[in-house]
Design a protein around this motif. Structure first.
Motif, short mmCIF file in Angstrom:
data_model
loop_
_atom_site.label_atom_id
_atom_site.label_comp_id
_atom_site.label_asym_id
_atom_site.label_seq_id
_atom_site.Cartn_x
_atom_site.Cartn_y
_atom_site.Cartn_z
N LEU A 234 38.62 47.30 41.97
CA LEU A 234 37.14 47.14 42.53
C LEU A 234 36.66 46.77 43.02
O LEU A 234 34.76 47.16 43.56
N ALA A 235 36.36 45.42 42.84
CA ALA A 235 35.44 44.79 43.45
C ALA A 235 35.97 43.13 44.21
O ALA A 235 37.00 42.78 43.86
N ASP A 236 35.63 42.84 44.96
CA ASP A 236 35.54 40.88 45.44
C ASP A 236 35.15 39.80 44.96
O ASP A 236 35.02 38.74 45.04
N GLY A 237 34.81 40.20 43.52
CA GLY A 237 33.92 39.63 43.10
C GLY A 237 34.35 38.68 41.93
O GLY A 237 36.07 38.23 42.48
N GLN A 238 34.11 37.98 40.69
CA GLN A 238 34.52 37.09 39.78
C GLN A 238 35.25 37.80 38.23
O GLN A 238 35.73 36.87 37.52
N ARG A 239 35.22 39.23 38.48
CA ARG A 239 34.75 39.73 37.26
C ARG A 239 35.94 40.80 37.79
O ARG A 239 35.37 42.02 37.72
N PRO A 240 37.06 40.78 37.10
CA PRO A 240 37.66 42.15 37.22
C PRO A 240 37.42 43.23 35.49
O PRO A 240 36.65 43.03 34.92
N SER A 241 37.82 44.14 36.50
CA SER A 241 37.83 45.46 34.97
C SER A 241 39.07 45.85 33.94
O SER A 241 40.47 45.44 34.24
#
Length: 434
Positions: A234-241
């Motif tokens: 969902l994102a390219d950040g540091q936290r998955p879902s």
């Protein structure tokens, strides 16, 4: 209090042989602090009131299945241990939709690859269960799990992956052909065999390739498009879902098992190589790489310290546990007892799964279980009344004689003794004094 996560044990260099267990382990690694939880490779679904793994134990509370455990952990931590806390709106909808899609389609493909396929089951899956199960479960549970997988995938028409089923179908066709040849069965009454993988592969190579691509592409391509060039789905950040954890759980069992018929793994690597690399990276990130069987049963502090996961030794098997398992297996094979056991599990699930059911849903399930139990009692009473009525009818018509033989025997004996005594006495006295 330390949370206990009970799972199916390691297999195929992964912490568990089950996709939901793998997803739950990964979720705990990413959310729950060290020292707050342990993972137990009990490999025994009977430890949970719902008879399912994964199962989370918090004191006297048991919660099973990935989504229910995620909800419970969020409530338990008052929202602190929640991978989906930062998502809302369309992202939340994507998590819900793709999770349901993955659990449905992903499980079917795993069923076909690891259980229905005779080659893969006997060469990989069955030995894997044999290494994590104790007697007698190692003889009871694997066939039961395989039969469940066959039932789930029956509508796909791919039962010929099971060589035993294919041989039985061939024997049926031979018997039908023999009947037609002998003129016993009209050709119009012969049922046309359902199309299976064998018949598909026996046709043109192009058609069979299209069929196999359609089965796998339906799962892999939407996930690959969702991933794109991002680090997580969902994102390219540091936290998955939580969706990342589910994808890791299901696709790990697609990618890493070494099985003879590796069509599912090759499809993932060939058609969506980016998704395959994502699974390999997530495996290292969440599980620390390869997980061996001895890691789940640490006998020394040194072995335990090397593992990324907080393993805890399961309880040792004993004679009481073995006897209980055998009795439960016998009960599950007995129709009436099986219905009562399923009803009891339903009632326990309504009482001990606060994460999966709200108060209204729990009350509804409990009322349904009570009604079902009343129906069982009524069925048993009706059957007993029918038996009594039949016995009474047969007795009334003389078909069954209850106690009649004893009466006649006593009557004959009483009538016979004085008569026989007189006959014996008279000639004896006459002969003595005559």
């Amino acid at each position: 209090m330390v949370l206990e996560l009970h799972i199916w044990g390691p297999a195929f260099s992964l912490p568990s042989i089950d996709a939901q267990c793998l997803a739950t382990i990964a979720y705990f690694v990413k959310t729950v602090p060290k020292g707050k939880w342990v993972v137990v490779a009990s490999s025994d679904p009977s430890v949970s009131p719902t008879n399912e793994l994964p199962a989370l134990k918090d004191g006297q509370i048991w919660v099973s299945k990935f989504r229910n455990i995620v909800d419970y952990v969020r409530q338990y931590s008052e929202g602190k241990w929640d991978l989906d806390a930062d998502w809302d709106g369309l992202d939340k909808a994507d998590i819900t939709a793709f999770s349901a899609f993955l659990e449905s389609n992903g499980q079917l493909l795993l069923d076909l690859s690891l259980y229905v396929s005779s080659q893969n089951y006997y060469a990989g899956t069955s030995p894997a269960y044999g290494s994590i199960l104790t007697w007698p479960n190692q003889w009871i549970l694997p066939p039961k799990l395989r039969n469940a997988a066959k039932h789930r995938t029956e509508h796909l028409g791919l039962s010929s992956l099971d060589l035993e089923a294919t041989e039985e179908q061939q024997r049926e066709r031979e018997r039908a052909s023999a009947g037609v040849s002998a003129g016993q069965i009209p050709k119009s009454l012969i049922a046309r065999p359902r199309e299976t993988v064998s018949t598909l592969l026996g046709k043109t190579a192009q058609y069979s390739q299209f069929r196999l691509e359609a089965l796998t592409a339906e799962l892999f391509e939407p996930l690959d498009q969702l991933l794109g060039a991002k680090k997580y789905l969902l994102a390219d950040g540091q936290r998955p879902s939580s969706l990342d954890m589910l994808v890791l759980g299901y696709l790990s069992l697609v990618l890493f098992p070494e099985v003879p018929a590796a069509w599912l793994r090759e499809s993932l690597r060939t058609k969506t190589p980016r998704l395959a690399k994502y699974v390999e990276r997530m495996r290292v990130e969440c599980f620390g790489g390869v997980v061996m069987l001895e890691d789940a049963f640490p006998e020394t502090a040194e072995v335990k310290a090397k593992s990324v996961l907080p393993w805890k030794q399961p309880e040792r098997i004993n004679a009481v546990k073995i006897g209980s398992t055998l009795l439960k297996t016998l009960a599950d094979a007995t129709p009436i007892l099986k219905d009562f056991r399923m009803n009891s599990r339903l009632q326990q699930a309504a009482k001990s799964s606060p994460a999966g059911l709200d108060d209204r849903e729990a009350k509804t399930v409990s009322n349904y279980a009570n009604a079902q139990r009343r129906d069982l009692y009524i069925s048993i009473a009706s059957a007993a009344a029918g038996v009594v009525a039949m016995v009474g009818y047969l007795t009334y018509n003389g078909v069954i004689n209850l106690g009649g033989d004893n009466y006649y025997e006593e009557e004959d004996e009483e009538a016979y003794e004085p008569e026989s005594l007189d006959k014996m006495t008279a000639p004896t006295v006459a002969s003595l004094f005559g």
